[in-house]
Design a protein around this motif. Structure first.
Motif, PDB file in Angstrom:
ATOM      1  N   GLN A   1       2.085  28.922 -46.160  1.00 19.38           N
ATOM      2  CA  GLN A   1       2.105  28.837 -47.620  1.00 19.38           C
ATOM      3  C   GLN A   1       3.499  29.153 -48.165  1.00 19.38           C
ATOM      4  OE1 GLN A   1      -0.483  27.607 -49.382  1.00 19.38           O
ATOM      5  NE2 GLN A   1       0.987  27.548 -51.056  1.00 19.38           N
ATOM      6  N   ILE A   2       4.187  30.064 -47.518  1.00 19.20           N
ATOM      7  CA  ILE A   2       5.554  30.404 -47.941  1.00 19.20           C
ATOM      8  C   ILE A   2       6.446  29.166 -47.850  1.00 19.20           C
ATOM      9  CG2 ILE A   2       7.596  31.751 -47.327  1.00 19.20           C
ATOM     10  CD1 ILE A   2       5.633  33.936 -46.348  1.00 19.20           C
ATOM     11  N   ILE A   3       6.295  28.414 -46.779  1.00 25.54           N
ATOM     12  CA  ILE A   3       7.084  27.195 -46.587  1.00 25.54           C
ATOM     13  C   ILE A   3       6.727  26.159 -47.648  1.00 25.54           C
ATOM     14  CG2 ILE A   3       7.612  25.281 -45.003  1.00 25.54           C
ATOM     15  CD1 ILE A   3       8.723  28.026 -44.108  1.00 25.54           C
ATOM     16  N   LEU A   4       5.458  25.989 -47.906  1.00 24.86           N
ATOM     17  CA  LEU A   4       5.030  25.022 -48.915  1.00 24.86           C
ATOM     18  C   LEU A   4       5.533  25.408 -50.297  1.00 24.86           C
ATOM     19  CD1 LEU A   4       1.379  24.348 -47.706  1.00 24.86           C
ATOM     20  CD2 LEU A   4       3.398  22.913 -47.370  1.00 24.86           C
ATOM     21  N   ASN A   5       5.502  26.694 -50.611  1.00 30.43           N
ATOM     22  CA  ASN A   5       6.035  27.157 -51.895  1.00 30.43           C
ATOM     23  C   ASN A   5       7.527  26.854 -52.002  1.00 30.43           C
ATOM     24  OD1 ASN A   5       3.527  28.126 -52.580  1.00 30.43           O
ATOM     25  ND2 ASN A   5       4.003  30.238 -52.075  1.00 30.43           N
TER      26      ASN A   5
ATOM     27  N   ASN B   1      12.379  22.782 -53.438  1.00 29.61           N
ATOM     28  CA  ASN B   1      13.474  22.257 -52.619  1.00 29.61           C
ATOM     29  C   ASN B   1      12.995  21.028 -51.865  1.00 29.61           C
ATOM     30  OD1 ASN B   1      15.538  24.639 -52.775  1.00 29.61           O
ATOM     31  ND2 ASN B   1      13.544  25.547 -52.473  1.00 29.61           N
ATOM     32  N   LYS B   2      13.895  20.074 -51.664  1.00 27.10           N
ATOM     33  CA  LYS B   2      13.513  18.819 -51.013  1.00 27.10           C
ATOM     34  C   LYS B   2      13.248  18.976 -49.524  1.00 27.10           C
ATOM     35  CE  LYS B   2      15.261  14.829 -52.518  1.00 27.10           C
ATOM     36  NZ  LYS B   2      16.291  13.814 -52.736  1.00 27.10           N
ATOM     37  N   GLU B   3      14.018  19.845 -48.889  1.00 28.50           N
ATOM     38  CA  GLU B   3      13.870  19.983 -47.436  1.00 28.50           C
ATOM     39  C   GLU B   3      14.078  21.425 -47.016  1.00 28.50           C
ATOM     40  OE1 GLU B   3      17.960  18.211 -46.079  1.00 28.50           O
ATOM     41  OE2 GLU B   3      16.587  16.557 -46.446  1.00 28.50           O
ATOM     42  N   ILE B   4      13.744  21.652 -45.763  1.00 27.43           N
ATOM     43  CA  ILE B   4      13.902  22.987 -45.186  1.00 27.43           C
ATOM     44  C   ILE B   4      14.391  22.832 -43.762  1.00 27.43           C
ATOM     45  CG2 ILE B   4      11.511  23.137 -44.352  1.00 27.43           C
ATOM     46  CD1 ILE B   4      11.612  26.121 -45.248  1.00 27.43           C
ATOM     47  N   ASN B   5      15.140  23.812 -43.286  1.00 30.65           N
ATOM     48  CA  ASN B   5      15.569  23.780 -41.893  1.00 30.65           C
ATOM     49  C   ASN B   5      15.085  25.052 -41.200  1.00 30.65           C
ATOM     50  OD1 ASN B   5      17.496  25.856 -42.378  1.00 30.65           O
ATOM     51  ND2 ASN B   5      18.988  24.337 -43.038  1.00 30.65           N
ATOM     52  N   SER B   6      15.310  25.114 -39.929  1.00 31.26           N
ATOM     53  CA  SER B   6      14.813  26.241 -39.133  1.00 31.26           C
ATOM     54  C   SER B   6      15.404  27.574 -39.573  1.00 31.26           C
ATOM     55  CB  SER B   6      15.109  26.018 -37.653  1.00 31.26           C
ATOM     56  OG  SER B   6      14.450  24.873 -37.198  1.00 31.26           O
TER      57      SER B   6
ATOM     58  N   LEU C   1      10.105  33.415 -43.247  1.00 28.31           N
ATOM     59  CA  LEU C   1       8.966  33.902 -42.464  1.00 28.31           C
ATOM     60  C   LEU C   1       9.268  35.194 -41.708  1.00 28.31           C
ATOM     61  CD1 LEU C   1       7.802  30.481 -40.997  1.00 28.31           C
ATOM     62  CD2 LEU C   1       6.807  31.715 -42.928  1.00 28.31           C
ATOM     63  N   GLU C   2      10.552  35.594 -41.746  1.00 32.77           N
ATOM     64  CA  GLU C   2      10.988  36.797 -41.033  1.00 32.77           C
ATOM     65  C   GLU C   2      10.664  36.719 -39.538  1.00 32.77           C
ATOM     66  OE1 GLU C   2       9.330  40.125 -43.148  1.00 32.77           O
ATOM     67  OE2 GLU C   2      10.562  39.734 -44.912  1.00 32.77           O
ATOM     68  N   VAL C   3      11.058  35.575 -38.950  1.00 32.39           N
ATOM     69  CA  VAL C   3      10.882  35.337 -37.517  1.00 32.39           C
ATOM     70  C   VAL C   3      12.193  34.816 -36.952  1.00 32.39           C
ATOM     71  CG1 VAL C   3       8.398  34.859 -37.702  1.00 32.39           C
ATOM     72  CG2 VAL C   3      10.034  32.976 -37.875  1.00 32.39           C
TER      73      VAL C   3
END
Length: 42
Positions: free
Chosen positions: A2-6, A11-16, A23-25
């Motif tokens: 859900q954090i990523i979806l939010n 934002n248009k994109e996300i990277n690792s 995600l604190e990983v």
């Protein structure tokens, strides 16, 4: 995830690297999670 979806709502994109911070990983873990989600939605 859900954090990523939010994040993607504003934002248009996300990277690792960004996902890892959100995600604190480790980056490897974030990369694996993003790939898993990408393959699940394709």
């Amino acid at each position: 995830m859900q954090i990523i979806l939010n994040y993607l709502d504003t934002n248009k994109e996300i990277n690792s690297s960004v996902a890892a911070k959100l995600l604190e990983v480790e980056i490897k873990t974030a990369s694996r999670l993003l790939l898993k989600e990408k393959n699940g939605y394709s």
